[in-house]
Design a protein around this motif. Structure first.
Motif, short mmCIF file in Angstrom:
data_model
loop_
_atom_site.label_atom_id
_atom_site.label_comp_id
_atom_site.label_asym_id
_atom_site.label_seq_id
_atom_site.Cartn_x
_atom_site.Cartn_y
_atom_site.Cartn_z
N THR A 25 21.29 119.72 67.18
CA THR A 25 20.90 119.09 65.92
C THR A 25 19.50 119.58 65.56
O THR A 25 18.78 120.13 66.42
N VAL A 26 19.12 119.38 64.34
CA VAL A 26 17.77 119.75 63.91
C VAL A 26 16.75 118.99 64.75
O VAL A 26 15.75 119.54 65.19
N ARG A 27 17.03 117.72 65.02
CA ARG A 27 16.12 116.89 65.82
C ARG A 27 15.98 117.45 67.24
O ARG A 27 14.88 117.53 67.77
N GLN A 28 17.09 117.83 67.87
CA GLN A 28 17.05 118.39 69.23
C GLN A 28 16.25 119.70 69.25
O GLN A 28 15.43 119.92 70.13
N ASP A 84 14.02 120.79 67.07
CA ASP A 84 12.61 120.53 66.76
C ASP A 84 11.88 119.96 67.98
O ASP A 84 10.78 120.40 68.31
N ALA A 85 12.51 119.00 68.66
CA ALA A 85 11.89 118.40 69.85
C ALA A 85 11.69 119.46 70.94
O ALA A 85 10.64 119.51 71.58
N TYR A 86 12.69 120.30 71.15
CA TYR A 86 12.59 121.35 72.15
C TYR A 86 11.46 122.33 71.79
O TYR A 86 10.62 122.66 72.63
N SER A 92 13.89 117.86 78.27
CA SER A 92 14.42 117.39 76.99
C SER A 92 15.89 117.01 77.06
O SER A 92 16.45 116.54 76.07
N THR A 140 20.31 129.65 66.95
CA THR A 140 19.50 129.56 65.75
C THR A 140 19.59 130.81 64.87
O THR A 140 19.05 130.81 63.76
#
Length: 104
Positions: A19-22, A24-26, A57, A99
């Motif tokens: 996901t975008v959240r995963q 971004d967090a990574y 993560s 990506t």
């Protein structure tokens, strides 16, 4: 997505997609880890950072390793450099592939 290296005796799973959240967090955790690094960023350090961030993560699941039973060993002395290096490279390739936007 299952990854394994038979000769090293290591296998683990990565998500089939992020996901975008995963992602971004990574990437933020990776950026922070590199920023905190004192000294030269060698290949070995870079792959170790990639490995550590992916484990912390939660991207790496179902960890199996003959030489490093714990994906997050308590001590550097309990870590297998070959396993970490290969896993770090595998994670780098995974994130690039996931990506990458194919051309039209």
């Amino acid at each position: 997505m299952h990854k394994a290296h038979e000769m090293l005796g290591v296998s683990f799973d990565l998500p089939d997609s992020l996901t975008v959240r995963q992602l971004d967090a990574y990437q933020m955790a990776l950026q922070n880890a590199i920023a905190k690094l004192n000294g030269t960023l060698t290949d070995a350090r870079y792959y170790a950072i990639l490995y550590g961030v992916a484990v912390e993560s939660g991207l790496v699941t179902n960890w199996q390793s003959a030489t490093m039973p714990n994906a997050a060993p308590a001590s550097v002395d309990d870590a297998d450099a070959r396993v970490i290096y290969w896993t770090g490279k595998t994670i780098r390739e995974y994130v690039r592939a996931i990506t990458e936007i194919p051309p039209n």
